[in-house]
Enzyme design. Structure first.
Site, PDB file in Angstrom:
ATOM      1  N   SER A 113      31.931  18.579  58.646  1.00 40.26           N
ATOM      2  CA  SER A 113      32.351  17.118  58.979  1.00 40.26           C
ATOM      3  C   SER A 113      33.680  16.834  58.708  1.00 40.26           C
ATOM      4  O   SER A 113      34.171  15.701  59.218  1.00 40.26           O
ATOM      5  CB  SER A 113      31.176  16.403  58.819  1.00 40.26           C
ATOM      6  OG  SER A 113      30.850  16.570  57.307  1.00 40.26           O
ATOM      7  N   HIS A 134      32.028  20.443  66.136  1.00 43.89           N
ATOM      8  CA  HIS A 134      31.565  19.505  65.172  1.00 43.89           C
ATOM      9  C   HIS A 134      30.210  18.670  66.085  1.00 43.89           C
ATOM     10  O   HIS A 134      30.548  17.843  66.889  1.00 43.89           O
ATOM     11  CB  HIS A 134      32.507  18.437  64.884  1.00 43.89           C
ATOM     12  CG  HIS A 134      31.846  17.396  63.884  1.00 43.89           C
ATOM     13  ND1 HIS A 134      32.476  16.180  63.750  1.00 43.89           N
ATOM     14  CD2 HIS A 134      30.955  17.113  63.029  1.00 43.89           C
ATOM     15  CE1 HIS A 134      31.984  15.326  62.906  1.00 43.89           C
ATOM     16  NE2 HIS A 134      30.785  16.216  62.518  1.00 43.89           N
ATOM     17  N   GLU A 146      32.618  17.065  69.167  1.00 43.41           N
ATOM     18  CA  GLU A 146      33.947  17.296  68.986  1.00 43.41           C
ATOM     19  C   GLU A 146      34.402  18.551  68.599  1.00 43.41           C
ATOM     20  O   GLU A 146      33.925  19.350  67.562  1.00 43.41           O
ATOM     21  CB  GLU A 146      34.020  16.284  67.654  1.00 43.41           C
ATOM     22  CG  GLU A 146      35.538  15.918  67.587  1.00 43.41           C
ATOM     23  CD  GLU A 146      35.585  14.887  66.244  1.00 43.41           C
ATOM     24  OE1 GLU A 146      34.768  15.063  65.204  1.00 43.41           O
ATOM     25  OE2 GLU A 146      36.504  14.079  66.265  1.00 43.41           O
ATOM     26  N   ASN A 184      35.111  11.280  61.833  1.00 46.14           N
ATOM     27  CA  ASN A 184      34.970  10.837  60.400  1.00 46.14           C
ATOM     28  C   ASN A 184      35.984  10.345  59.643  1.00 46.14           C
ATOM     29  O   ASN A 184      35.785   9.526  58.860  1.00 46.14           O
ATOM     30  CB  ASN A 184      34.347  12.187  59.756  1.00 46.14           C
ATOM     31  CG  ASN A 184      32.776  12.161  60.045  1.00 46.14           C
ATOM     32  OD1 ASN A 184      31.994  11.319  60.257  1.00 46.14           O
ATOM     33  ND2 ASN A 184      32.332  13.677  59.909  1.00 46.14           N
TER      34      ASN A 184
END
Ligand code: NAI
Length: 277
Positions: A113, A134, A146, A184
């Site tokens: 992540s 992701h 992602e 993130n």
């Protein structure tokens, strides 16, 4: 590899994400080999998968997922996704082993992540077939995947993974490598600031969550979300982003460090910022 030649998926790490990714692929008819170093983790993963599969589809899912503690069982996988602990050294060690086990056309991917794809890609023999996929938690439900391309990831690898994501009715978004990616970098800026507001006594965690849910239409407040992600995973991400980006907004607060040290990791241990039945 032609795109349609992806049939068999290997997943390493059978925790929150590995088990959820296994369920998603099985539902879309892919054969899955789910590997963990810990046999107990694999047993728990199967229970978790069963709880989250439609009971009418359990037979179908069960037939498609094999579990193993041996990485060598991934040798004929077309795609292997690692979903082990968020630690660059552990991941690099594993990726190096996978490189020597997997076939020369296999794509190796990471569900990290936050860790840079270029950094992790330095551990594989052929970084053109290495990519970040992701998935968000839970993979069956969240529409976004992602896709993170490193400097050396080939166009073919990117298009194969984009095709695969669309086959599973997901919304793939391709981005260039940066620690934390888009999701993130934004999310942990929010969670970090929410913890700083709590620490400075501006508002309670319940009220901070309520502001974001009722005022900004977020489905979960930042504390609920941190508990859902897992506070150990969240802390690892914050530490990595702070170290790599040298930006104070990612510096973890002692509040989250304390919870993790006490084993309060969020929903998965039934206590984090909140307590769960
Ligand atoms: P987790 O702690 O639930 O599961 C990790 C699993 O990996 C454990 O079962 C552990 O036994 C296994 N493992 C550790 N080292 C291993 C090794 N060398 N070989 C085989 N198995 C090994 O962690 P979680 O939450 O599933 O996270 C996994 C990855 O997914 C991390 O990189 C995390 O950053 C990422 N991620 C997590 C999300 C979340 O919401 N929890 C969302 C998106 C990505």
């Amino acid at each position: 590899m032609a795109q349609k030649e992806i049939h068999k998926i290997g997943i390493v790490g059978s925790g929150t994400m590995g088990s959820g990714i296994a369920l998603l692929f099985a539902l879309y008819n892919y054969k899955v080999v789910l590997v963990d170093k810990d046999d107990e983790a694999l047993k728990k993963a199967l229970v978790h998968i069963r709880e989250h599969a439609d009971p009418r589809l359990w037979g179908h899912v069960e037939d498609r997922i094999k579990t193993s503690t041996a990485l060598s069982d991934l040798r004929d996988s077309d795609l292997v996704i690692e979903a082990v602990v968020e630690d660059p050294e552990v991941k690099k060690g594993l990726l190096k082993k996978l490189s020597s086990i997997c076939g020369k056309n296999a794509i190796i991917a990471t569900n990290t992540s936050s860790i840079s794809i270029n950094e992790l890609g330095s551990a594989v023999a052929d970084p053109s077939r290495f990519i970040g996929i992701h998935f968000m938690n839970p993979p069956k439900v969240i529409k976004l995947i992602e896709i993170v391309r490193g400097t050396k990831t080939s166009d073919k690898t990117v298009s194969t993974i984009g095709w695969l994501a669309r086959e599973m009715e997901k919304e793939p978004i391709v981005i260039n490598d940066t620690p934390g990616f888009v999701s993130n970098r934004l999310l942990f800026a929010l969670i970090g600031e929410a913890i700083r507001l709590l620490d400075s006594g501006v508002a309670s965690k319940e009220d901070i969550d309520a502001v974001m849910k009722h005022g900004v239409h977020h489905p979960m407040g930042p504390f609920e979300l941190a508990d859902f992600i897992g506070l150990d995973v969240a802390l690892d991400v914050m530490k990595y982003l702070y170290r790599e980006l040298k930006d104070e907004k990612y510096k973890p607060s002692p509040t989250i460090e304390k919870l993790v040290n006490e084993g309060k990791l969020g929903r998965k241990t039934r206590e984090g910022f909140y307590r769960y039945g």
